[in-house]
Design a protein around this motif. Structure first.
Motif, PDB file in Angstrom:
ATOM      1  N   ALA A   1      -3.664   5.940   7.209  1.00  0.00           N
ATOM      2  CA  ALA A   1      -2.567   6.769   6.705  1.00  0.00           C
ATOM      3  C   ALA A   1      -3.052   7.670   5.576  1.00  0.00           C
ATOM      4  O   ALA A   1      -2.425   8.683   5.270  1.00  0.00           O
ATOM      5  CB  ALA A   1      -1.415   5.887   6.224  1.00  0.00           C
ATOM      6  N   VAL A   2      -4.187   7.316   4.961  1.00  0.00           N
ATOM      7  CA  VAL A   2      -4.762   8.155   3.919  1.00  0.00           C
ATOM      8  C   VAL A   2      -5.227   9.484   4.532  1.00  0.00           C
ATOM      9  O   VAL A   2      -5.141  10.535   3.905  1.00  0.00           O
ATOM     10  CB  VAL A   2      -5.954   7.429   3.254  1.00  0.00           C
ATOM     11  N   LEU A   3      -5.709   9.409   5.767  1.00  0.00           N
ATOM     12  CA  LEU A   3      -6.229  10.606   6.436  1.00  0.00           C
ATOM     13  C   LEU A   3      -5.122  11.408   7.105  1.00  0.00           C
ATOM     14  O   LEU A   3      -5.024  12.618   6.954  1.00  0.00           O
ATOM     15  CB  LEU A   3      -7.278  10.199   7.475  1.00  0.00           C
TER      16      LEU A   3
ATOM     17  N   SER B   1      -5.480   4.131  -6.584  1.00  0.00           N
ATOM     18  CA  SER B   1      -4.682   4.059  -5.350  1.00  0.00           C
ATOM     19  C   SER B   1      -4.868   2.719  -4.637  1.00  0.00           C
ATOM     20  O   SER B   1      -4.005   2.277  -3.902  1.00  0.00           O
ATOM     21  CB  SER B   1      -5.027   5.215  -4.417  1.00  0.00           C
ATOM     22  N   THR B   2      -6.019   2.099  -4.852  1.00  0.00           N
ATOM     23  CA  THR B   2      -6.120   0.690  -4.480  1.00  0.00           C
ATOM     24  C   THR B   2      -6.420  -0.078  -5.759  1.00  0.00           C
ATOM     25  O   THR B   2      -7.274   0.333  -6.539  1.00  0.00           O
ATOM     26  CB  THR B   2      -7.252   0.428  -3.465  1.00  0.00           C
ATOM     27  N   ASN B   3      -5.686  -1.168  -5.972  1.00  0.00           N
ATOM     28  CA  ASN B   3      -5.826  -1.897  -7.227  1.00  0.00           C
ATOM     29  C   ASN B   3      -5.454  -3.346  -7.006  1.00  0.00           C
ATOM     30  O   ASN B   3      -4.934  -3.719  -5.956  1.00  0.00           O
ATOM     31  CB  ASN B   3      -4.908  -1.281  -8.278  1.00  0.00           C
TER      32      ASN B   3
ATOM     33  N   ALA C   1      -4.548  -3.313   0.254  1.00  0.00           N
ATOM     34  CA  ALA C   1      -4.062  -2.688  -0.974  1.00  0.00           C
ATOM     35  C   ALA C   1      -4.998  -2.820  -2.172  1.00  0.00           C
ATOM     36  O   ALA C   1      -4.773  -2.191  -3.193  1.00  0.00           O
ATOM     37  CB  ALA C   1      -2.680  -3.254  -1.330  1.00  0.00           C
ATOM     38  N   SER C   2      -6.032  -3.663  -2.053  1.00  0.00           N
ATOM     39  CA  SER C   2      -6.884  -3.823  -3.236  1.00  0.00           C
ATOM     40  C   SER C   2      -8.232  -3.124  -3.095  1.00  0.00           C
ATOM     41  O   SER C   2      -9.023  -3.095  -4.026  1.00  0.00           O
ATOM     42  CB  SER C   2      -7.077  -5.308  -3.536  1.00  0.00           C
TER      43      SER C   2
ATOM     44  N   PHE D   1       0.816  -1.211   0.000  1.00  0.00           N
ATOM     45  CA  PHE D   1       0.000   0.000   0.000  1.00  0.00           C
ATOM     46  C   PHE D   1       0.851   1.263   0.000  1.00  0.00           C
ATOM     47  O   PHE D   1       0.559   2.213  -0.724  1.00  0.00           O
ATOM     48  CB  PHE D   1      -0.902  -0.026   1.236  1.00  0.00           C
ATOM     49  N   THR D   2       1.909   1.283   0.817  1.00  0.00           N
ATOM     50  CA  THR D   2       2.668   2.529   0.969  1.00  0.00           C
ATOM     51  C   THR D   2       3.898   2.597   0.076  1.00  0.00           C
ATOM     52  O   THR D   2       4.514   3.644  -0.049  1.00  0.00           O
ATOM     53  CB  THR D   2       3.137   2.733   2.427  1.00  0.00           C
TER      54      THR D   2
END
Lengths: 311, 294
Positions: free
Chosen positions: B255-257, A161-163, A242-243, A145-146
């Motif tokens: 972490a998005v926020l 951004s999520t896939n 992440a998805s 994710f990061t």
């Protein structure tokens, strides 16, 4: 000299001790069997809870809709729709991506370790690769994710951004050690006489590996692939993080897709009240997941047993 | 007339030798690929956590403000979880292994239990979470407590302990067993005084590996509803709790926020990985130090 009375006492004491020993001797197997039976109870518990609640689900939603529709909209107030196909699609796409990484890299790693590496190099490399298997999946989720997603977005402009792509790749990396280690075991058990025979016929090492060792070890290798697939289907945290949670029925891996496991997480963390259709859908999805992974695991065992060449 | 076309043979040989040389490099690169990714992963996590791990972070309570947040609750929750999973899996796992290796006749029951354990080992962890949610949390009414989480995790890692204990027991040579019987010991006395002491290293290694799997597992905890909110630190087994991986999960999602939450997640990951490293080193140490060769 012993007195008659004390001998009698001794005999009685001995008898007492023997009888308590024999009680223990009889009780122990029963206790141990109970312990062993708990693992059987666990399976029974899993199967029964899944079946019972799944039946309740299918009283509210038809089986046909569940397995043939393409829309999953459990939260819609107007017209909730329950179809598992978007979730199966998500699971399938992430699994395919993962195996596209894990199979080639895992197999070639196994070949290197089993056929090319010196004993010393193998002793160092193998545990290091296995560290990858010991890292908690939540850490891979964080990594996907990061780090992986932002890096991929530099290369692929349309990536959401999520896939499905990024967790698929990371999941593949997680499965490499599993494929590598099981395939290596299979290749190492091919007897040296076969390698030497091929080498004596003038084969190069590469030819020995691909024409002799791999065909001889193929059952173990395929079984490792199947187990890897099963692992990818059941993996939860990487895809949950992440998805994303869009229930897309699409082949486009650059978009957010939800897997079966991620759906279960979404529903359970959403505090679905017991008795609602959403709550039951959780069990129907879990049942499907359970059947998929169980089938894969049994298939793997069947392959490695049925097609094993015994030397 | 020549039977062998030297040029053709040479050309073909060159090609074969070239492929042979090239693939060796490819295989090596591929073996290195996993390690490179591992290095990147560790580097990323450590780089993100620098400056965030401090005594205040380890002992502080959870807070919505990233600067003041600590993971004391999660650490204590994870310790509580280990306090349940360790003894439960040890007792059940070793019991099962002794039963299978020493008591069960090689027949139907033996093969049912053995196959069952192999199948359980392949069931996704999230399905165990659903079992825990249905049985422990709802049916037994335990809620998202330490005991519910601990029992769920115990069932999940049980196969690891069983398999390790079985291997350890199987590796005890039969002459030790026969000597014990020869001295007049009963079956249970032999198991208790001879077989278990001789296989304790393997059993402990299995329990430690099971523990390290349990403290990293997240999915079952999410499913049984373990929160990562501002809850009091658990003081007994019926209290609600949170654990390190749950903390990582929520901070990663959020972490998005708040961007700093990514750093907090990374810092917690470093703590978790250090704990795992210690546990695994202990397992290796025990295996090397106490395992006897007969």
């Amino acid at each position: 000299m012993l007195k008659a009375g004390s001998v009698k006492e001794m005999i009685q004491q001995k008898k007492k001790a023997t009888s308590s020993t024999s009680v223990i001797e009889k009780a122990v197997p029963v206790l141990l069997f109970t312990a062993a039976f708990i693992s059987v109870l666990t399976t029974i518990g899993i199967v029964f809870t899944l079946i019972i609640e799944t039946i309740l689900f299918f009283r509210q939603v038809s089986i046909a809709e569940f397995f043939s529709g393409t829309v999953l909209r459990p939260l819609s107030r107007v017209e909730p729709q329950y179809s598992i196909l978007p979730l199966i699609m998500g699971t399938m796409m992430t699994t395919i991506i993962a195996m596209l990484v894990a199979i080639p890299v895992g197999l070639t790693t196994a070949v290197y370790l089993s056929e090319y590496a010196s004993t010393g190099a193998r002793k160092v490399l193998k545990p290091m690769i296995e560290v990858l298997a010991g890292i908690p999946t939540i850490v891979y989720g964080f990594f996907a994710f990061t780090f992986v997603t932002p890096v991929l977005r530099e290369v692929i402009p349309g990536l959401a951004s999520t896939n499905a792509l990024s967790p698929g790749l990371v999941m593949g990396i997680m499965i490499i050690p599993m494929v590598a280690s099981l395939s290596e075991d299979a290749m190492s058990s091919v007897p040296n006489a076969m390698r030497e025979g091929a080498l004596a016929m003038g084969c190069t090492k590469f030819e020995v590996t691909f024409r002799v060792v791999i065909p001889a070890a193929i059952s173990g290798i395929i079984a490792s692939f199947v187990l890897g697939i099963s692992r990818a289907i059941g993996e939860t945290m990487i895809v949950t993080i992440a998805s994303g949670s869009t229930k897309n029925f699409t082949f486009d891996v650059t978009q957010s897709m939800q897997t079966m496991t991620a759906y279960i997480v979404e529903v359970t963390s959403g505090d679905a009240a017991a008795g609602t259709t959403i709550y039951y859908s959780l069990y129907a999805v879990a049942m499907t997941l359970f059947v998929f992974t169980l089938t894969m695991n049994m298939l793997a065992r069947y392959i490695s047993r049925r097609f094993r060449e015994v030397y | 007339m020549e039977y062998i076309d030297i040029d053709r043979v040479k050309k073909r040989m060159d090609k074969r030798l070239f492929i042979n040389k090239m693939v060796k490099g490819i295989f090596f690169a591929s073996a290195m690929f996993g390690l490179v990714v591992l290095a990147i992963l560790l580097y990323r996590v450590i780089a993100d956590s620098i400056g965030w791990i401090s005594m205040d972070f380890l002992t502080g309570l959870l807070s919505t403000s990233a600067e003041r947040a600590g993971i004391r609750g999660a650490i204590i929750g994870t310790l509580w979880l280990m306090a349940i999973v360790g003894p439960v899996t040890m007792i059940l796992g070793v019991g099962t292994a002794i039963y299978l290796e020493e008591y069960a006749k090689k027949g139907k029951i033996h093969s049912i239990i053995q196959t069952n354990i192999a199948n359980l080992a392949g069931v996704p962890s999230i399905v165990f979470g659903i079992l825990g949610l249905t049985i422990f949390v709802r049916l037994f009414g335990l809620g998202a407590s330490v005991i519910a989480g601990g029992l769920t995790m115990s069932l999940l890692v049980l196969p690891i302990v069983v398999v390790a204990a079985q291997e350890a027991i199987r590796s005890v040579p039969s002459h030790l067993r026969e000597a014990s019987y020869g001295m007049g010991a009963t079956k249970w006395q032999t198991i208790k005084n001879v077989i278990l002491p001789a296989s304790i290293a393997g059993i402990l290694t299995g329990v430690i590996l099971a523990l390290s799997r349990a403290i990293g597992e997240t999915a079952p905890l999410v499913v049984i509803g373990i929160p990562a909110l501002l809850i009091p630190v658990p003081t007994n087994v019926t209290d609600n709790f949170t654990a390190l991986p749950m903390q990582i999960y929520y901070w990663t999602l959020d972490a998005v926020l708040v961007a700093e939450y990514a750093n907090l997640a990374a810092a917690t990951i470093v703590v978790l990985l250090i704990v795992l490293f210690i546990l695994n080193s202990a397992a290796i140490l025990i295996r090397n130090k106490f395992s006897k060769r007969y």
